[in-house]
Motif scaffolding. Sequence first.
Motif, PDB file in Angstrom:
ATOM      1  N   ALA A  78       0.824  -1.324   0.448  1.00  0.00           N
ATOM      2  CA  ALA A  78       0.351  -0.163  -0.255  1.00  0.00           C
ATOM      3  C   ALA A  78       0.838   1.328  -0.243  1.00  0.00           C
ATOM      4  CB  ALA A  78      -0.788  -0.222   1.103  1.00  0.00           C
ATOM      5  N   ASN A  79       2.222   1.283  -0.705  1.00  0.00           N
ATOM      6  CA  ASN A  79       2.452   2.468  -0.799  1.00  0.00           C
ATOM      7  C   ASN A  79       3.800   3.520   0.423  1.00  0.00           C
ATOM      8  OD1 ASN A  79       1.943   2.524  -3.343  1.00  0.00           O
ATOM      9  ND2 ASN A  79      -0.225   3.980  -2.713  1.00  0.00           N
ATOM     10  N   ILE A  80       4.082   1.395   1.184  1.00  0.00           N
ATOM     11  CA  ILE A  80       4.840   2.461   1.881  1.00  0.00           C
ATOM     12  C   ILE A  80       6.040   2.367   2.072  1.00  0.00           C
ATOM     13  CG2 ILE A  80       4.902   0.947   4.655  1.00  0.00           C
ATOM     14  CD1 ILE A  80       2.548   0.080   5.294  1.00  0.00           C
ATOM     15  N   ALA A  81       6.074   0.703   1.071  1.00  0.00           N
ATOM     16  CA  ALA A  81       7.878   0.858   0.749  1.00  0.00           C
ATOM     17  C   ALA A  81       8.225   0.742  -0.888  1.00  0.00           C
ATOM     18  CB  ALA A  81       7.692  -0.902   0.757  1.00  0.00           C
ATOM     19  N   ASN A  82       9.026   1.303  -0.566  1.00  0.00           N
ATOM     20  CA  ASN A  82       9.054   1.440  -2.610  1.00  0.00           C
ATOM     21  C   ASN A  82      10.378   0.548  -3.244  1.00  0.00           C
ATOM     22  OD1 ASN A  82       7.493   3.788  -3.161  1.00  0.00           O
ATOM     23  ND2 ASN A  82       9.232   4.775  -1.215  1.00  0.00           N
ATOM     24  N   TYR A  83      10.582   0.370  -3.801  1.00  0.00           N
ATOM     25  CA  TYR A  83      11.460  -0.791  -4.242  1.00  0.00           C
ATOM     26  C   TYR A  83      11.956  -0.156  -5.917  1.00  0.00           C
ATOM     27  CZ  TYR A  83      13.200  -4.978  -6.554  1.00  0.00           C
ATOM     28  OH  TYR A  83      14.395  -5.415  -7.701  1.00  0.00           O
ATOM     29  N   ASN A  84      13.136   0.349  -6.207  1.00  0.00           N
ATOM     30  CA  ASN A  84      13.865   1.359  -7.164  1.00  0.00           C
ATOM     31  C   ASN A  84      15.249   0.518  -7.849  1.00  0.00           C
ATOM     32  OD1 ASN A  84      12.203   3.656  -7.195  1.00  0.00           O
ATOM     33  ND2 ASN A  84      12.679   3.650  -5.345  1.00  0.00           N
ATOM     34  N   TYR A  85      15.463   0.622  -9.564  1.00  0.00           N
ATOM     35  CA  TYR A  85      16.128   0.069 -10.039  1.00  0.00           C
ATOM     36  C   TYR A  85      17.196   0.926 -10.657  1.00  0.00           C
ATOM     37  CZ  TYR A  85      18.097  -2.611 -13.321  1.00  0.00           C
ATOM     38  OH  TYR A  85      18.829  -3.144 -14.839  1.00  0.00           O
ATOM     39  N   VAL A 107      11.908   1.110   2.807  1.00  0.00           N
ATOM     40  CA  VAL A 107      10.761   2.370   4.068  1.00  0.00           C
ATOM     41  C   VAL A 107      11.238   3.463   4.599  1.00  0.00           C
ATOM     42  CG1 VAL A 107       8.451   2.119   5.401  1.00  0.00           C
ATOM     43  CG2 VAL A 107       9.799   0.698   4.555  1.00  0.00           C
ATOM     44  N   ASP A 108      10.567   4.562   4.239  1.00  0.00           N
ATOM     45  CA  ASP A 108      10.937   6.092   4.619  1.00  0.00           C
ATOM     46  C   ASP A 108      10.104   6.814   5.816  1.00  0.00           C
ATOM     47  OD1 ASP A 108      13.726   5.407   3.012  1.00  0.00           O
ATOM     48  OD2 ASP A 108      12.148   5.852   1.529  1.00  0.00           O
ATOM     49  N   ASP A 109      10.395   7.831   6.737  1.00  0.00           N
ATOM     50  CA  ASP A 109      10.336   8.727   7.365  1.00  0.00           C
ATOM     51  C   ASP A 109       9.404   8.116   9.062  1.00  0.00           C
ATOM     52  OD1 ASP A 109      10.733  10.787   6.316  1.00  0.00           O
ATOM     53  OD2 ASP A 109       8.895  10.960   4.823  1.00  0.00           O
ATOM     54  N   PHE A 131      13.477   7.934  10.828  1.00  0.00           N
ATOM     55  CA  PHE A 131      14.335   6.848  10.107  1.00  0.00           C
ATOM     56  C   PHE A 131      14.232   6.611   9.515  1.00  0.00           C
ATOM     57  CE2 PHE A 131      12.406   4.486  12.828  1.00  0.00           C
ATOM     58  CZ  PHE A 131      12.548   3.046  13.141  1.00  0.00           C
ATOM     59  N   SER A 132      14.907   6.073   8.273  1.00  0.00           N
ATOM     60  CA  SER A 132      14.192   5.160   7.189  1.00  0.00           C
ATOM     61  C   SER A 132      15.119   3.718   7.871  1.00  0.00           C
ATOM     62  CB  SER A 132      15.080   5.382   5.996  1.00  0.00           C
ATOM     63  OG  SER A 132      14.402   6.617   6.163  1.00  0.00           O
ATOM     64  N   VAL A 163      19.927  -1.400   5.812  1.00  0.00           N
ATOM     65  CA  VAL A 163      20.423  -0.188   7.037  1.00  0.00           C
ATOM     66  C   VAL A 163      18.815   0.077   8.106  1.00  0.00           C
ATOM     67  CG1 VAL A 163      21.106   2.115   7.910  1.00  0.00           C
ATOM     68  CG2 VAL A 163      21.834   0.676   6.018  1.00  0.00           C
ATOM     69  N   ILE A 164      19.151   0.233   9.377  1.00  0.00           N
ATOM     70  CA  ILE A 164      17.877  -0.244   9.837  1.00  0.00           C
ATOM     71  C   ILE A 164      17.846   0.975  11.315  1.00  0.00           C
ATOM     72  CG2 ILE A 164      16.245  -0.819  11.696  1.00  0.00           C
ATOM     73  CD1 ILE A 164      16.620  -3.867  10.711  1.00  0.00           C
ATOM     74  N   GLY A 165      18.021   2.356  10.564  1.00  0.00           N
ATOM     75  CA  GLY A 165      18.304   3.853  11.322  1.00  0.00           C
ATOM     76  C   GLY A 165      19.526   3.668  11.524  1.00  0.00           C
ATOM     77  N   ASP A 166      19.058   4.161  12.364  1.00  0.00           N
ATOM     78  CA  ASP A 166      20.502   3.965  13.694  1.00  0.00           C
ATOM     79  C   ASP A 166      21.063   2.623  14.507  1.00  0.00           C
ATOM     80  OD1 ASP A 166      21.485   6.493  12.547  1.00  0.00           O
ATOM     81  OD2 ASP A 166      20.592   7.608  14.317  1.00  0.00           O
TER      82      ASP A 166
END
Length: 356
Positions: A78-85, A107-109, A131-132, A163-166
């Motif tokens: 539902a547009n929570i995660a974005n996949y880019n290439y 997943v951002d913000d 965080f992302s 990466v999971i934030g900090d």
Amino acid sequence: MKKALLFVFTLSVLVAQGQAARKYSNEFMNIGVDAAALGMSNAVTSHTSDVTAGYWNPAGLVKLEDNELALMHSSYFANIANYNYIGYAMPLDDRSAIGLSLIRFGVDDILDTTQLIDEQGNINYDRINLFSTADYGVTFSYARRLPIEGLNYGINAKIIRRVIGDFASAWGFGLDAGIQFEGNNDWKFGFMARDITTTYNAWNIDEEKFSQISGAVEGQNQELPEKTEITLPKLEIGASKSWVFHYDYTLLAAVNLNVRFAETNDIISSSFASVAPALGFEFGYTDLVFLRAGLGNFQNELQIDNSENLTFQPNFGVGFKYKGIQIDYAYTDIGDQSAALYSNVFSLKLDFSLFR
């Protein structure tokens, strides 16, 4: 709320690991790239021959006639995660080619509420941070023609960054190898071995921040998550054949057998390996307009009454190609036809001969 739930899920994946190294990781690298391929249910191992071959089978890169660039975007959950290439490839000479690609699944913000309550027990919303959580895959590809006519090979070197934030981060490295063979009567065959060295991810976890979330204290009430992940090798075996009708119409039919060395819900499953087929079709008109369809992800799903039900994932797609510009669209998902949310996938490919 959805992002908060996904954050909890992400952390629970880390918390829930046991003593042994995690044997399944980097699944974002298995989603696939290029709407044209996704519309055919990823059954492209044998005939992929453009810039995206760096992902599907690097052996196909030797068929490039000029430099190519590819872009793709899709959204999941539902547009929570974005996949880019993004991918780029170029021929070195008439017998070899190289490629570079980058994948990001993130997943951002996401709201970080670990500092919401201060030391005096007061709620302070100014202490909420964003965080992302993101996975990155960088692939370097090399392909070359062999002395045997119609036989090509390719190799991928992959660098994985998660990466999971900090809170935690990981590095990984792996290798792929692929072969393609073009026979008589427009038959093509392909073989792709992913993670042939068994890709390892090594995690670095901030123990202090992790304990704030989970309440875990090493040596007291809970072990910290296992810091090693293993990506087991996978094989993809493909065959395809094309036909031409009345000069203007073409039909491409392709089949893949996807082999995983683990017992899963795939249609063929054993303790040694599991096999899932994928079928893809592409109908073209004057190399200008394309219609695509595919069936994949065949699974034996266990029902409440302990019976098994065969499910599958249908995919559809269309494409348009004109003077080195190709735009593709696929209607697909990353689950099966009954449970997962469908996604709209768009991709663009540019052949640099357009500018010559």
